[in-house]
Design a protein around this motif. Structure first.
Motif, PDB file in Angstrom:
ATOM      1  N   ALA A   1       0.821  -1.207   0.000  1.00  0.00           N
ATOM      2  CA  ALA A   1       0.000   0.000   0.000  1.00  0.00           C
ATOM      3  C   ALA A   1       0.855   1.257   0.000  1.00  0.00           C
ATOM      4  O   ALA A   1       0.443   2.308  -0.513  1.00  0.00           O
ATOM      5  N   ALA A   2       2.067   1.151   0.565  1.00  0.00           N
ATOM      6  CA  ALA A   2       2.972   2.295   0.626  1.00  0.00           C
ATOM      7  C   ALA A   2       3.795   2.453  -0.650  1.00  0.00           C
ATOM      8  O   ALA A   2       4.602   3.385  -0.755  1.00  0.00           O
ATOM      9  N   GLY A   3       3.600   1.541  -1.600  1.00  0.00           N
ATOM     10  CA  GLY A   3       4.284   1.667  -2.877  1.00  0.00           C
ATOM     11  C   GLY A   3       5.584   0.912  -3.005  1.00  0.00           C
ATOM     12  O   GLY A   3       6.306   1.059  -3.997  1.00  0.00           O
ATOM     13  N   TYR A   4       5.898   0.088  -2.007  1.00  0.00           N
ATOM     14  CA  TYR A   4       7.106  -0.727  -2.077  1.00  0.00           C
ATOM     15  C   TYR A   4       6.752  -2.141  -2.545  1.00  0.00           C
ATOM     16  O   TYR A   4       5.591  -2.556  -2.492  1.00  0.00           O
ATOM     17  N   ARG A   5       7.761  -2.865  -2.945  1.00  0.00           N
ATOM     18  CA  ARG A   5       7.606  -4.285  -3.217  1.00  0.00           C
ATOM     19  C   ARG A   5       8.037  -5.043  -1.963  1.00  0.00           C
ATOM     20  O   ARG A   5       9.056  -4.699  -1.353  1.00  0.00           O
ATOM     21  N   THR A   6       7.288  -6.053  -1.579  1.00  0.00           N
ATOM     22  CA  THR A   6       7.599  -6.763  -0.335  1.00  0.00           C
ATOM     23  C   THR A   6       8.875  -7.587  -0.443  1.00  0.00           C
ATOM     24  O   THR A   6       9.802  -7.409   0.355  1.00  0.00           O
TER      25      THR A   6
ATOM     26  N   PHE B   1      17.874  -4.391  -4.503  1.00  0.00           N
ATOM     27  CA  PHE B   1      17.535  -4.391  -3.080  1.00  0.00           C
ATOM     28  C   PHE B   1      18.243  -3.236  -2.374  1.00  0.00           C
ATOM     29  O   PHE B   1      17.639  -2.519  -1.564  1.00  0.00           O
ATOM     30  N   TYR B   2      19.535  -3.062  -2.680  1.00  0.00           N
ATOM     31  CA  TYR B   2      20.290  -1.965  -2.062  1.00  0.00           C
ATOM     32  C   TYR B   2      19.672  -0.607  -2.373  1.00  0.00           C
ATOM     33  O   TYR B   2      19.760   0.325  -1.566  1.00  0.00           O
ATOM     34  N   GLU B   3      19.046  -0.488  -3.527  1.00  0.00           N
ATOM     35  CA  GLU B   3      18.460   0.783  -3.940  1.00  0.00           C
ATOM     36  C   GLU B   3      17.055   1.001  -3.366  1.00  0.00           C
ATOM     37  O   GLU B   3      16.404   2.006  -3.653  1.00  0.00           O
ATOM     38  N   GLY B   4      16.564   0.064  -2.575  1.00  0.00           N
ATOM     39  CA  GLY B   4      15.284   0.249  -1.904  1.00  0.00           C
ATOM     40  C   GLY B   4      14.069  -0.139  -2.706  1.00  0.00           C
ATOM     41  O   GLY B   4      12.953   0.297  -2.395  1.00  0.00           O
ATOM     42  N   GLU B   5      14.242  -0.978  -3.742  1.00  0.00           N
ATOM     43  CA  GLU B   5      13.095  -1.364  -4.569  1.00  0.00           C
ATOM     44  C   GLU B   5      12.216  -2.405  -3.883  1.00  0.00           C
ATOM     45  O   GLU B   5      11.065  -2.596  -4.273  1.00  0.00           O
ATOM     46  N   CYS B   6      12.768  -3.120  -2.906  1.00  0.00           N
ATOM     47  CA  CYS B   6      11.963  -4.065  -2.126  1.00  0.00           C
ATOM     48  C   CYS B   6      12.423  -3.988  -0.675  1.00  0.00           C
ATOM     49  O   CYS B   6      13.534  -3.543  -0.382  1.00  0.00           O
ATOM     50  N   VAL B   7      11.572  -4.447   0.226  1.00  0.00           N
ATOM     51  CA  VAL B   7      11.877  -4.355   1.655  1.00  0.00           C
ATOM     52  C   VAL B   7      12.602  -5.592   2.145  1.00  0.00           C
ATOM     53  O   VAL B   7      13.511  -5.502   2.978  1.00  0.00           O
ATOM     54  N   PHE B   8      12.239  -6.771   1.627  1.00  0.00           N
ATOM     55  CA  PHE B   8      12.878  -8.029   2.018  1.00  0.00           C
ATOM     56  C   PHE B   8      13.553  -8.649   0.798  1.00  0.00           C
ATOM     57  O   PHE B   8      13.143  -8.408  -0.342  1.00  0.00           O
ATOM     58  N   PHE B   9      14.575  -9.479   1.066  1.00  0.00           N
ATOM     59  CA  PHE B   9      15.346 -10.036  -0.050  1.00  0.00           C
ATOM     60  C   PHE B   9      15.877 -11.418   0.315  1.00  0.00           C
ATOM     61  O   PHE B   9      16.394 -11.630   1.415  1.00  0.00           O
ATOM     62  N   LEU B  10      15.723 -12.348  -0.613  1.00  0.00           N
ATOM     63  CA  LEU B  10      16.245 -13.699  -0.447  1.00  0.00           C
ATOM     64  C   LEU B  10      17.453 -13.880  -1.359  1.00  0.00           C
ATOM     65  O   LEU B  10      17.363 -13.657  -2.565  1.00  0.00           O
ATOM     66  N   CYS B  11      18.573 -14.271  -0.785  1.00  0.00           N
ATOM     67  CA  CYS B  11      19.778 -14.565  -1.576  1.00  0.00           C
ATOM     68  C   CYS B  11      20.715 -15.382  -0.706  1.00  0.00           C
ATOM     69  O   CYS B  11      20.387 -15.714   0.433  1.00  0.00           O
ATOM     70  N   LEU B  12      21.882 -15.697  -1.225  1.00  0.00           N
ATOM     71  CA  LEU B  12      22.825 -16.545  -0.493  1.00  0.00           C
ATOM     72  C   LEU B  12      23.750 -15.747   0.410  1.00  0.00           C
ATOM     73  O   LEU B  12      24.564 -16.319   1.121  1.00  0.00           O
ATOM     74  N   GLY B  13      23.666 -14.421   0.387  1.00  0.00           N
ATOM     75  CA  GLY B  13      24.502 -13.606   1.260  1.00  0.00           C
ATOM     76  C   GLY B  13      24.690 -12.201   0.719  1.00  0.00           C
ATOM     77  O   GLY B  13      24.807 -12.012  -0.495  1.00  0.00           O
ATOM     78  N   LEU B  14      24.738 -11.234   1.618  1.00  0.00           N
ATOM     79  CA  LEU B  14      25.006  -9.853   1.240  1.00  0.00           C
ATOM     80  C   LEU B  14      26.489  -9.556   1.392  1.00  0.00           C
ATOM     81  O   LEU B  14      27.159 -10.117   2.261  1.00  0.00           O
TER      82      LEU B  14
END
Length: 396
Positions: free
Chosen positions: A198-203, A278-291
């Protein structure tokens, strides 16, 4: 994007996932082993002479493998400042598949005096070619949970050095700016997702550029249901060997059904998203093998801080993290033979050193986001893992 349609596609993948994983593991190991000839390219360096205070000693050289940049020159410099009499000869693997090289070497018993690997390969080969370290006092310095996973018929042949924790990464700044609470369960994530959208982000975003990623997510989420239990661990070990069946396994079915909920909610799709997005704020949560970073300033000057939450169970009662050990180290069994007493003592000195907080930190000097494998090792105050350290100590 039609999420339901994509969800059906991934669910079809998940139904075949268990079988495909077994074949994939076998095929991967086969291809890796076959990709090397009997003459594996290596280069050798002797770092003993690099230490300023090196002294002339009559110690025979002991060989140690260094692959995938698991050791830095600074580590050997620090070590030789403490033990200038030990004559280490470094064998640097020249190829790109260090894990395959380590696996191939152990399977054939063609290993250096100090064996280094990225994976806990071949229990039978460990017993045959490596020294049992379980009776040495420095082994007690290690996390009991890690040692339990390395136990082979009561023996310990490899010691772990440093590990990375993987969970679900999230943008702390966005949550704080909006007054949103960090979810502790899948149900809380579902409710929070409504506010996020609703706030315009991707979950949720996730890496899907490699075929192995869906398997990774399936098993990490599945740890909260079945794979993290003793029965699930036994199943994972036995299935590739043909000892366990998938058909009729009720807990495995429960795991697949829970994974489908993540698909149905749109948290897992076939769409790939890069970590940069993800770093640029396009989504709030992120699945990957490591940051590789936990802070980032965008092109517009916005500063984001990132954190980690565990893989969420449905009600939050069985949340789990994933631990990936950086390196394992062992000693060639032949060093225990008569005539090799000094070489054995020197090799034990190396392992004794890496079994201290100082040694672990020296090993991980170029990996600030890795955790020591020792019981007594405290995390730095600024470690991004501080918020989940209690889960680690609880064995989750």
């Amino acid at each position: 994007m039609d999420v339901k349609k994509k969800g059906k596609e991934i669910m079809e993948i998940s139904k075949r996932m268990i079988i495909l994983l077994a074949f994939g593991m076998v095929l991967s190991c086969s291809l890796t082993a076959c990709s090397h000839s009997s003459e594996i390219p290596t280069t050798q360096e002797n770092f003993a002479s690099d230490a300023e205070d090196a002294v002339e000693e009559e110690h025979d050289e002991i060989t140690i493998a260094s692959l995938n940049q698991l050791f830095t020159k600074s580590f050997f410099d620090i070590f030789h400042q403490k033990y200038p009499e030990i004559n280490l000869k470094i064998q640097n693997y020249a190829g790109s598949n260090g894990s395959g090289y380590a696996m191939y070497s152990l399977a054939n018993g063609d290993i250096p005096d100090i064996y280094v690997t990225t994976q806990n390969f071949f229990k039978d080969a460990q017993e045959e070619y490596l020294l049992d370290l379980s009776n040495y006092d420095f082994v007690n310095n290690y996390s009991h949970t890690l040692l339990t996973s390395l136990d082979i018929n009561g023996g310990i042949y490899l010691l772990p050095s440093g590990y990375q924790l993987t969970g679900i990464y999230y943008n702390k700044t966005i949550l704080e700016d909006n007054g949103w609470k960090v979810p502790n369960s899948f149900q809380e994530l579902v409710e929070l997702s409504k506010k996020i959208e609703a706030a315009g982000y991707r979950t949720m975003g996730h890496g899907m550029n490699l075929e192995g990623f869906p398997f990774n997510y399936f098993f990490n989420i599945g740890n909260t249901v079945y794979f993290g239990t003793p029965e699930g661990t036994e199943w994972k070990t036995g299935f590739p060997k043909g000892e366990k069946k998938a058909k009729g396994n009720v807990r495995l079915q429960e795991t697949a059904e829970y994974f489908k909920k993540w698909v149905d909610e749109g948290f897992i799709t076939t769409e790939h998203m890069s970590s940069e997005q993800f770093y640029e704020g396009e989504c709030v949560f992120f699945l990957c093998l490591g940051l590789n970073q936990f802070e980032h300033t965008t092109e517009t000057g916005k500063n984001y801080t990132f954190g980690t939450i565990p893989w969420l169970s449905q009600d939050g009662g069985n949340n789990m993290l994933t631990r990936s050990v950086t390196r394992y180290m062992g000693i060639h069994k032949t060093l225990a033979e008569e005539g090799n007493e000094q070489k054995l003592e020197d090799a034990l000195t190396v392992l004794r050193y890496i079994s201290t907080v100082e040694g672990q930190r020296a090993l991980m000097s170029n990996s600030p986001y890795y955790m020591p494998s020792l019981n007594e090792a405290a995390l730095p105050a600024d470690s991004p893992y501080q918020e989940i350290v209690d889960l680690v100590y609880e064995g989750r």
